[in-house]
Motif scaffolding. Structure first.
Motif, short mmCIF file in Angstrom:
data_model
loop_
_atom_site.label_atom_id
_atom_site.label_comp_id
_atom_site.label_asym_id
_atom_site.label_seq_id
_atom_site.Cartn_x
_atom_site.Cartn_y
_atom_site.Cartn_z
N THR A 68 5.89 12.98 4.34
CA THR A 68 6.48 12.79 5.66
C THR A 68 5.56 11.98 6.56
OG1 THR A 68 7.70 14.88 5.51
CG2 THR A 68 7.38 13.96 7.71
N VAL A 69 4.28 12.33 6.59
CA VAL A 69 3.31 11.59 7.40
C VAL A 69 3.24 10.14 6.95
CG1 VAL A 69 0.87 11.38 7.99
CG2 VAL A 69 1.96 13.64 7.98
N ALA A 70 3.26 9.92 5.64
CA ALA A 70 3.14 8.56 5.12
C ALA A 70 4.32 7.68 5.55
CB ALA A 70 3.04 8.59 3.59
N VAL A 71 5.55 8.20 5.42
CA VAL A 71 6.70 7.37 5.78
C VAL A 71 6.79 7.17 7.30
CG1 VAL A 71 8.04 7.89 3.71
CG2 VAL A 71 8.23 9.40 5.70
N MET A 72 6.32 8.15 8.07
CA MET A 72 6.30 7.97 9.52
C MET A 72 5.29 6.89 9.93
SD MET A 72 8.63 9.85 10.75
CE MET A 72 9.60 11.33 10.49
N PRO A 127 4.18 7.45 -4.59
CA PRO A 127 4.35 8.23 -5.83
C PRO A 127 3.20 9.22 -6.08
CG PRO A 127 4.79 5.91 -6.23
CD PRO A 127 4.18 6.01 -4.88
N GLN A 128 2.04 8.97 -5.47
CA GLN A 128 0.88 9.84 -5.70
C GLN A 128 0.83 11.03 -4.74
OE1 GLN A 128 -0.73 8.85 -8.35
NE2 GLN A 128 0.49 6.95 -8.41
N LEU A 129 1.64 11.01 -3.70
CA LEU A 129 1.60 12.05 -2.69
C LEU A 129 2.51 13.22 -3.05
CD1 LEU A 129 1.73 9.86 0.56
CD2 LEU A 129 -0.28 10.95 -0.47
N ALA A 185 0.83 -1.21 0.00
CA ALA A 185 0.00 0.00 0.00
C ALA A 185 0.87 1.25 0.00
CB ALA A 185 -0.93 -0.01 1.21
N ALA A 186 1.96 1.25 0.77
CA ALA A 186 2.86 2.40 0.79
C ALA A 186 3.56 2.59 -0.54
CB ALA A 186 3.89 2.23 1.90
#
Length: 412
Positions: free
Chosen positions: A112-116, A103-105, A97-98
């Motif tokens: 930053t929020v996604a990788v955290m 690539p869409q963010l 999912a990540a």
């Protein structure tokens, strides 16, 4: 007496070590290493921030600490097979999912929020799978009797091979194939661990034990085993220095030395080679001299290596000295795992294992916080202080262990 595994599973044959223990452990170790070392690199690559890299390291480990309390009780309740399969499958789903979402963010806060969130969620799931795999290994060690340290040496060797390949592959994939390539590879290892999960069941309690009761059980068991308790104390202090070096490595190597993400992975891969050699030597050394002499020598090597790392200022010296440090850590880990498999009763193994690992990992999020808050120019001084603390902690632990039963017996 009624079988602890129940009549449904009474006729199932005990799996061979290769198919039932070593193969699934290998797949989980690969996913574990790539997650642990690759995600902080991913954060540095996407945010270019030393503080956020340290924070991501902390976020990766804090949920793991909470997961251990639940994971041990869950393994004791549901068995190793179900827990390993579920955790591995969920980890694969999260990283895929990540890989699709990143690539869409937009660059900045959303990324930053996604990788955290990725760091936190994979941290939890990785520890569930690790506890399940480690419990299965503990069962195999008890079945091996006096050769328990040989089984534990193989399991530690598998972990070190994962550490050897994982960081290098993660750094290389991140550099050549981007975040998606690295995350999909983690998903593949996770799915293989799920498919190969051993058909081995831990002791199940008739009445599910609450998490806090499981922690109390583990604490009571650990207090009743002073040899194991002192060894865990010494390694907990040592892990603050190890965690700080792991958390600071991307910042030091990329920012200070000017090398790439792949070079960060190379450091831990070389360190894993040194650990593998040490593990192989420890198997014969324990047969001949026993646990305490091997553990004490390993502690001296680790402490000296860490003190030297804190004083170096070149990439090559940094690489070599971390390899020396991790060789010493590898020797102490063989001693810990062997002692743990011999001393902890089977019916409380999951709960006690969870508590010991929880104590050993408490320093890691603290190390991430230190990297996030200390300016990069001052990291060297903090590493020196932690290295001195490590030397003191290991010295005290092994002095106390010298007079205790449990570490002076040759096991084969």
């Amino acid at each position: 007496m009624r079988s602890s595994v129940g009549p449904r599973h009474a006729r199932r044959p005990v799996p061979t070590l290769l198919r039932g223990i070593y193969l699934p452990r290998s797949m989980d170790a690969g996913a574990f290493a790539m997650t642990t070392y690759g995600i902080p690199l991913l954060v540095l690559a996407t945010t270019n921030s030393a503080s956020l890299t340290g924070l991501a390291f902390a976020l990766e480990w804090v949920p793991r600490l909470g997961a251990f309390a639940v994971a041990g009780a869950t393994v004791d309740r549901h068995g190793t097979t179900r827990v390993l399969r579920t955790a591995s499958a969920l980890r694969a789903a999260v990283v895929v999912a990540a890989a699709l979402a990143l690539p869409q963010l937009q660059a900045g806060l959303p990324t930053t929020v996604a990788v955290m969130l990725l760091a936190a969620s994979t941290g939890v799931l990785t520890e569930f799978s690790y506890i399940a795999a480690e419990t299965a290994g503990g069962v195999a060690s008890r079945q091996a009797g006096e050769r328990a340290h040989r089984v534990q040496s193989v399991l530690l060797g598998i972990d070190q091979v994962g550490t050897l390949a994982g960081p290098a592959v993660a750094g290389l994939l991140l550099e050549r194939a981007g975040a998606a390539g690295m995350l999909v590879t983690i998903a593949v290892f996770s799915l293989l661990a799920c498919a190969l999960a051993p058909r081995q069941y831990a002791t199940r309690t008739e009445v599910p034990e609450p998490v806090l009761a499981g922690l109390r059980t583990g604490w009571t068991t650990l207090r009743s085993l002073p040899a194991l308790g002192w060894l865990v104390c010494g390694l907990t202090v040592s892990n603050l220095a190890i965690g700080l070096l792991q958390a600071a490595a991307p910042v030091i190597v990329v920012k200070e030395f000017g090398y790439s993400s792949a070079d960060v992975g190379l450091i831990w891969s070389v360190a894993a080679v040194a650990s593998l050699i040490t593990v192989a030597l420890c198997r014969r050394a324990i047969d001949r001299w026993g646990l305490w002499p091997v553990g004490a020598l390993s502690a001296i090597v680790a402490a000296c290596g860490c003190l030297a790392v804190s004083l170096t200022h070149t990439y090559t010296a940094y690489l070599v000295l971390i390899a020396v440090l991790m060789a010493g850590e590898g020797g102490m880990t063989v001693v810990l795992r062997t002692l743990r498999s011999h001393l902890i009763p089977q019916q409380v193994f999951g709960a006690t294992l969870s508590l010991t690992i929880l104590l050993l990992l408490i320093p890691f999020p603290l190390a991430g916080v230190l990297v996030a808050t200390v300016p990069p120019a001052l990291l060297g001084h903090v590493i020196t202080a932690c290295a001195a603390l490590q030397a003191l902690g290991l010295s005290l632990a092994f002095v106390r262990l010298r007079g205790l039963p449990g570490l002076h017996t040759r096991l084969a």
